[in-house]
Design a protein around this motif. Structure first.
Motif, PDB file in Angstrom:
ATOM      1  N   MET A 228      49.132 -57.599 101.076  1.00 31.66           N
ATOM      2  CA  MET A 228      49.555 -57.741  99.699  1.00 31.66           C
ATOM      3  C   MET A 228      49.411 -59.192  99.240  1.00 31.66           C
ATOM      4  N   ARG A 229      49.697 -60.107 100.159  1.00 32.54           N
ATOM      5  CA  ARG A 229      49.614 -61.524  99.800  1.00 32.54           C
ATOM      6  C   ARG A 229      48.179 -61.921  99.428  1.00 32.54           C
ATOM      7  N   ARG A 230      47.209 -61.460 100.239  1.00 31.19           N
ATOM      8  CA  ARG A 230      45.812 -61.778  99.940  1.00 31.19           C
ATOM      9  C   ARG A 230      45.369 -61.178  98.624  1.00 31.19           C
ATOM     10  N   PHE A 231      45.861 -59.992  98.301  1.00 28.39           N
ATOM     11  CA  PHE A 231      45.517 -59.367  97.035  1.00 28.39           C
ATOM     12  C   PHE A 231      45.995 -60.221  95.867  1.00 28.39           C
ATOM     13  N   LEU A 232      47.227 -60.699  95.930  1.00 27.56           N
ATOM     14  CA  LEU A 232      47.766 -61.519  94.842  1.00 27.56           C
ATOM     15  C   LEU A 232      47.036 -62.856  94.729  1.00 27.56           C
TER      16      LEU A 232
ATOM     17  N   GLY B 126      43.910 -63.396  95.634  1.00 30.95           N
ATOM     18  CA  GLY B 126      42.601 -63.065  95.073  1.00 30.95           C
ATOM     19  C   GLY B 126      42.667 -62.766  93.596  1.00 30.95           C
ATOM     20  N   LEU B 127      43.731 -62.087  93.187  1.00 32.91           N
ATOM     21  CA  LEU B 127      43.906 -61.769  91.777  1.00 32.91           C
ATOM     22  C   LEU B 127      44.086 -63.038  90.945  1.00 32.91           C
TER      23      LEU B 127
ATOM     24  N   LEU C  12      37.308 -62.628  93.709  1.00 37.60           N
ATOM     25  CA  LEU C  12      38.270 -61.667  94.227  1.00 37.60           C
ATOM     26  C   LEU C  12      37.789 -61.064  95.553  1.00 37.60           C
ATOM     27  N   VAL C  13      36.528 -60.663  95.616  1.00 41.44           N
ATOM     28  CA  VAL C  13      35.986 -60.057  96.834  1.00 41.44           C
ATOM     29  C   VAL C  13      35.912 -61.084  97.961  1.00 41.44           C
TER      30      VAL C  13
ATOM     31  N   TRP D  70      39.225 -61.478  99.518  1.00 35.92           N
ATOM     32  CA  TRP D  70      39.579 -60.295 100.323  1.00 35.92           C
ATOM     33  C   TRP D  70      38.866 -60.285 101.661  1.00 35.92           C
TER      34      TRP D  70
END
Length: 50
Positions: free
Chosen positions: A1-5, A7-8, A36-37, A40
């Motif tokens: 979840m941390r990486r998603f935020l 990246g966002l 973003l990619v 990730w």
């Protein structure tokens, strides 16, 4: 979840910078998605390189 935020946030900020410079929707979307990619899959790429 941390990486998603992360990246966002980085994708959105890079899109904002691209929009401020070029005012082109295509480049803005491409740059935002690429950042973003890369966030990730960056951990997987760095593990292979190191």
């Amino acid at each position: 979840m941390r990486r998603f935020l992360i990246g966002l946030v980085l994708g959105a900020s890079s899109s904002g910078i691209t929009w401020a410079v070029t005012h082109d929707r295509g480049w803005t979307a491409v740059v935002g998605l690429v950042v973003l990619v890369l966030v990730w899959v960056g951990e997987l790429i760095l593990d292979d390189l190191l």
